[in-house]
Design an enzyme around this catalytic site. Structure first.
Site, mmCIF file in Angstrom:
data_model
loop_
_atom_site.group_PDB
_atom_site.id
_atom_site.type_symbol
_atom_site.label_atom_id
_atom_site.label_comp_id
_atom_site.label_asym_id
_atom_site.label_seq_id
_atom_site.Cartn_x
_atom_site.Cartn_y
_atom_site.Cartn_z
ATOM 1 N N PRO A 121 57.655 11.731 -22.404
ATOM 2 C CA PRO A 121 56.509 11.784 -23.322
ATOM 3 C C PRO A 121 55.760 13.097 -23.119
ATOM 4 O O PRO A 121 55.294 13.391 -22.022
ATOM 5 C CB PRO A 121 55.656 10.575 -22.899
ATOM 6 C CG PRO A 121 56.074 10.270 -21.497
ATOM 7 C CD PRO A 121 57.492 10.711 -21.356
ATOM 8 N N LEU A 122 55.658 13.902 -24.150
ATOM 9 C CA LEU A 122 55.119 15.253 -24.053
ATOM 10 C C LEU A 122 53.917 15.382 -24.973
ATOM 11 O O LEU A 122 54.037 15.245 -26.197
ATOM 12 C CB LEU A 122 56.186 16.284 -24.438
ATOM 13 C CG LEU A 122 57.456 16.257 -23.587
ATOM 14 C CD1 LEU A 122 58.609 16.922 -24.323
ATOM 15 C CD2 LEU A 122 57.199 16.938 -22.252
ATOM 16 N N THR A 123 52.762 15.632 -24.393
ATOM 17 C CA THR A 123 51.546 15.748 -25.186
ATOM 18 C C THR A 123 51.638 16.936 -26.133
ATOM 19 O O THR A 123 52.065 18.015 -25.746
ATOM 20 C CB THR A 123 50.323 15.900 -24.263
ATOM 21 O OG1 THR A 123 50.285 14.800 -23.360
ATOM 22 C CG2 THR A 123 49.049 15.948 -25.066
ATOM 23 N N GLN A 155 53.442 5.372 -24.250
ATOM 24 C CA GLN A 155 52.808 5.615 -22.950
ATOM 25 C C GLN A 155 51.301 5.537 -23.109
ATOM 26 O O GLN A 155 50.727 6.185 -23.996
ATOM 27 C CB GLN A 155 53.197 6.983 -22.395
ATOM 28 C CG GLN A 155 52.695 7.204 -20.970
ATOM 29 C CD GLN A 155 53.016 8.586 -20.436
ATOM 30 O OE1 GLN A 155 52.423 9.573 -20.857
ATOM 31 N NE2 GLN A 155 53.965 8.671 -19.506
ATOM 32 N N CYS A 177 49.737 12.149 -14.959
ATOM 33 C CA CYS A 177 49.036 13.286 -15.563
ATOM 34 C C CYS A 177 48.079 13.916 -14.557
ATOM 35 O O CYS A 177 47.197 13.232 -14.018
ATOM 36 C CB CYS A 177 48.266 12.832 -16.798
ATOM 37 S SG CYS A 177 47.377 14.176 -17.624
ATOM 38 N N LYS A 201 54.968 5.704 -14.592
ATOM 39 C CA LYS A 201 55.354 7.086 -14.296
ATOM 40 C C LYS A 201 54.376 7.655 -13.278
ATOM 41 O O LYS A 201 53.163 7.616 -13.484
ATOM 42 C CB LYS A 201 55.353 7.943 -15.570
ATOM 43 C CG LYS A 201 55.885 9.357 -15.349
ATOM 44 C CD LYS A 201 56.026 10.109 -16.670
ATOM 45 C CE LYS A 201 56.741 11.438 -16.473
ATOM 46 N NZ LYS A 201 55.996 12.405 -15.682
ATOM 47 N N HIS A 253 58.153 11.866 -10.865
ATOM 48 C CA HIS A 253 58.153 13.322 -10.997
ATOM 49 C C HIS A 253 58.031 13.908 -9.589
ATOM 50 O O HIS A 253 57.095 13.581 -8.868
ATOM 51 C CB HIS A 253 56.981 13.763 -11.875
ATOM 52 C CG HIS A 253 56.935 15.241 -12.119
ATOM 53 N ND1 HIS A 253 56.095 15.805 -13.051
ATOM 54 C CD2 HIS A 253 57.612 16.274 -11.586
ATOM 55 C CE1 HIS A 253 56.262 17.115 -13.063
ATOM 56 N NE2 HIS A 253 57.179 17.413 -12.169
ATOM 57 N N ASN A 301 62.810 12.823 -12.276
ATOM 58 C CA ASN A 301 62.239 13.770 -13.232
ATOM 59 C C ASN A 301 61.766 15.020 -12.489
ATOM 60 O O ASN A 301 61.170 14.936 -11.427
ATOM 61 C CB ASN A 301 61.065 13.107 -13.970
ATOM 62 C CG ASN A 301 60.251 14.082 -14.799
ATOM 63 O OD1 ASN A 301 59.039 14.148 -14.672
ATOM 64 N ND2 ASN A 301 60.897 14.851 -15.653
ATOM 65 N N ARG A 352 60.304 19.679 -19.789
ATOM 66 C CA ARG A 352 60.245 21.074 -20.247
ATOM 67 C C ARG A 352 61.620 21.642 -20.584
ATOM 68 O O ARG A 352 61.743 22.497 -21.465
ATOM 69 C CB ARG A 352 59.558 21.938 -19.183
ATOM 70 C CG ARG A 352 58.062 21.709 -19.092
ATOM 71 C CD ARG A 352 57.442 22.575 -18.014
ATOM 72 N NE ARG A 352 57.934 22.209 -16.699
ATOM 73 C CZ ARG A 352 57.721 22.932 -15.593
ATOM 74 N NH1 ARG A 352 57.059 24.070 -15.671
ATOM 75 N NH2 ARG A 352 58.167 22.517 -14.427
#
Length: 642
Positions: free
Chosen positions: A292-294, A346, A380, A422, A452, A486, A511
């Site tokens: 999930p990428l803002t 998410q 985050c 996550k 991550h 990740n 990314r």
């Protein structure tokens, strides 16, 4: 007196906060001077004048219905064909479309191709997004009392007015969330009472070696001091006595249904949860997961990644509080493209009541949202999120962390929607703490965890720690919690190497997919793919077409599509073609200046914003006058990964 006069309107009423603020005009707008009615320009039928309510009150539309004057003042079309009309046979933006004069705009009329429309209906409307929420439902959420995170408070300012029978003002209730919070508070109160009734005579003292030999198993457990109780909340505390660890483990596994704790019957929920875990293992097993990428992880971008082979997709991070307040911009993040066969959303929040209400509203049968899983963002690192106790700061407060996970899993159990989490490695790279929480996370009801390999303070600097991901994977296998790896995945060889090192069978790519979204195809085909500049430009064309369908083909939609395209180009320029690259590619590498194999490839490799705008103009026509753009991400500090 003078100040008071300045703070009042002419009729004596106080001005609202911000009423005197000078607001900047939208520099991205290229709308004609004539403000035409959107509905009339599309269908020649304005609901603000033709509805029964409007006729009864003699209402008039605030916008112009003079279509001839609008068409005379309208700028030239960007391109000859309208993608929306070509696909569906009609364009919902009518005369305001910037692509329609050669397809559906004839003079001041909006033409409909019925044959195309019938074919699109027979195909199942393949471009229409799912999870579209009615505005009336969002209006009802907005009328709800606001949850107040302060203890014992609730904002009542938006309660339904007495005597108002309008269905749009009906309060949306959260009975499952309310029941959980009541039981959760009872359980916490019982735990606090149990701690407060410990033997006061047993005082914690530092024992000598001789004293330790005299300690028997009947020695009473020492009462906790306030500082030690606070230390118990910290994730990284591992110096507590074994007796206390057993007490905490017993508390974490206690059932919400306190009255059934003493029975020996098999809990049907435990059976259902295990069945849900098994289905989730199959759902996530050996998959390629697009993170999930803002901002950049929008629906058109995810559709492009699906075409390149992504298996699992997830919507952009949505704030739980904004969702239960009915914020339309937040609910828009939950839309699902029909090509997304495994899709989740998410959500982010720091309090059990807010997050359990979020889970309940997402599972409302009346909405019919199609969700394969719900992910809790505990990774985050952005200060705006962590200062509120959410994101990567939430696992540092164990009680709140438990309340969030248990609240969401309890509410969602009836609908068989799995909950995943996550996380990062911990607060600091010097002290990894996630492995200490894995068994608790599993017992609280989560079915999988994405890790991550960086800490909260690292953000996106330095390399991801895949050795620690291996440690957590081993611990996850022991306790029965699947781990998804990740971090720093950019080539198919790196994916194979890190999967073998860590033991995970599913990876999340962030990314790496922004720089080259065909990485999913490379992984599946086990080869490097050298896309030419022409092939990459065609990829951008598809993104633009999907964006125009999603955000609109009028001026506002074109500007939105341009903005999101530029945000993506701020990552894409970092790709170095395989035919030019010397040596192995790595995520941390920044591309050197080089000349491509043609002018377009050289332009695509430029790190300059004016060159990105030039690429956008090749697809979306000239940018508006005084147009400005600034990437939202900053390497090493703020990034788009949710």
């Amino acid at each position: 007196m003078k100040k008071k006069m300045n703070d009042e309107n002419e009729d004596g009423r106080d001005k609202k906060k911000g009423a005197r603020r000078v607001r900047r005009r939208d520099m991205h707008s290229s709308t004609p001077k004539t403000s035409v009615c959107f509905f009339y320009a599309a269908t020649k039928n304005c609901p603000f004048e033709t509805s029964q309510e409007a006729k009864a009150q003699s209402k008039k539309c605030a916008h112009s219905h003079d279509l001839d004057a609008y068409m005379k003042d309208k700028p030239e079309d960007i391109h000859e064909r309208c993608y929306i009309w070509d696909v569906t046979g009609s364009c919902r933006y009518g005369l305001t479309c910037r692509f329609g004069r050669q397809s559906h705009i004839k003079g001041a009329d909006n033409i409909i191709d019925e044959e195309r429309g019938i074919a699109y209906e027979k195909a199942g409307r393949p471009m229409d997004p799912l999870n579209v929420v009615p505005k009336d439902f969002l209006h009802r959420l907005d009328r709800n009392p606001r949850p107040d995170t302060r203890k014992g408070k609730n904002n009542q300012r938006n309660k339904k007015p007495q005597g108002n029978t309008d269905a749009r003002n009906e309060i949306i209730s959260f009975p499952k969330s309310k029941q959980f919070i009541e039981q959760w508070e009872k359980e916490r109160e019982a735990n606090r009472s149990a701690h407060s009734t410990k033997e006061p005579s047993a005082k914690r003292v530092k024992l000598t070696e001789d004293d330790k030999m005299d300690v028997t198993v009947d020695t009473p457990v020492a009462a906790e001091t306030p500082s030690e109780e606070k230390q118990k909340e910290e994730v990284g505390s591992t110096t507590q006595p074994v007796v206390e660890e057993k007490v905490e483990e017993k508390e974490s596994k206690s059932s919400l249904n306190i009255e059934h704790q003493d029975t020996m019957e098999v809990d049907p929920y435990s059976i259902e949860l295990e069945q849900l875990r098994e289905r989730s293992r199959q759902l996530f097993k050996n998959k390629l997961y697009l993170a999930p990428l803002t901002t950049v992880g929008n629906l058109p971008y995810r559709r492009v990644c699906k075409e390149f082979g992504a298996d699992i997709t997830c919507g952009e991070m949505a704030l739980g509080m904004k969702l239960i307040q009915g914020a339309q911009t937040e609910w828009a993040l939950l839309k699902r493209d029909p090509t997304e066969d495994i899709f989740g959303v998410q959500v982010c929040g720091a309090h059990a009541d807010v997050m359990s209400q979020t889970a309940e509203v997402l599972s409302k049968p009346e909405l019919g949202l199609k969700l394969d899983f719900i992910d809790i963002n505990c990774g985050c690192p952005i200060d705006l999120v962590t200062r509120a106790g959410a994101g990567s700061a939430l696992p540092e407060r164990k009680t709140k962390f438990e309340g969030v996970i248990r609240g969401m899993t309890t509410v969602l159990r009836e609908y068989n929607i799995p909950v995943t989490v996550k996380m990062r490695t911990g607060k600091s790279e010097k002290e990894n703490t996630t492995h200490l929480l894995l068994e608790n996370i599993k017992n609280w009801g989560a079915v999988a965890l994405t890790l991550h390999g960086r800490s909260r303070l690292q953000r996106y600097a330095r390399l991801a720690d895949w050795n620690y991901i291996k440690s957590c994977s081993d611990e996850g296998n022991r306790v029965g919690l699947p781990i998804i790896g990740n971090g720093d995945l950019y080539t198919w060889k790196q994916v194979e190497e890190y999967k073998a090192l860590s033991g995970v069978d599913t990876v999340m790519i962030a990314r790496g997919a922004l720089i080259k979204p065909w990485i999913f195809q490379e992984i599946k085909e086990q080869r490097d793919i050298d896309l030419s500049s022409g092939e990459r430009f065609e990829m951008l064309k598809r993104f633009v077409n999907y964006g125009l369908y999603h955000w609109g083909s009028d001026d506002k939609g074109v500007n939105n599509t341009r903005e999101f395209l530029l945000q993506w180009l701020s990552f894409l320029y970092r790709y170095i073609p395989v035919g030019i690259l010397e040596g192995a590619a790595a995520m941390k590498d920044r591309p050197p200046s080089y000349f491509g194999r043609n002018d377009l490839e050289t332009l695509m490799a430029s790190p300059e914003i004016p060159d990105w705008i030039k690429i956008s103009e090749m697809l979306l026509g000239p940018a508006p006058e005084n147009f400005q753009f600034q990437p939202k991400h900053k390497a090493g500090s703020t990034n788009s990964e949710g």
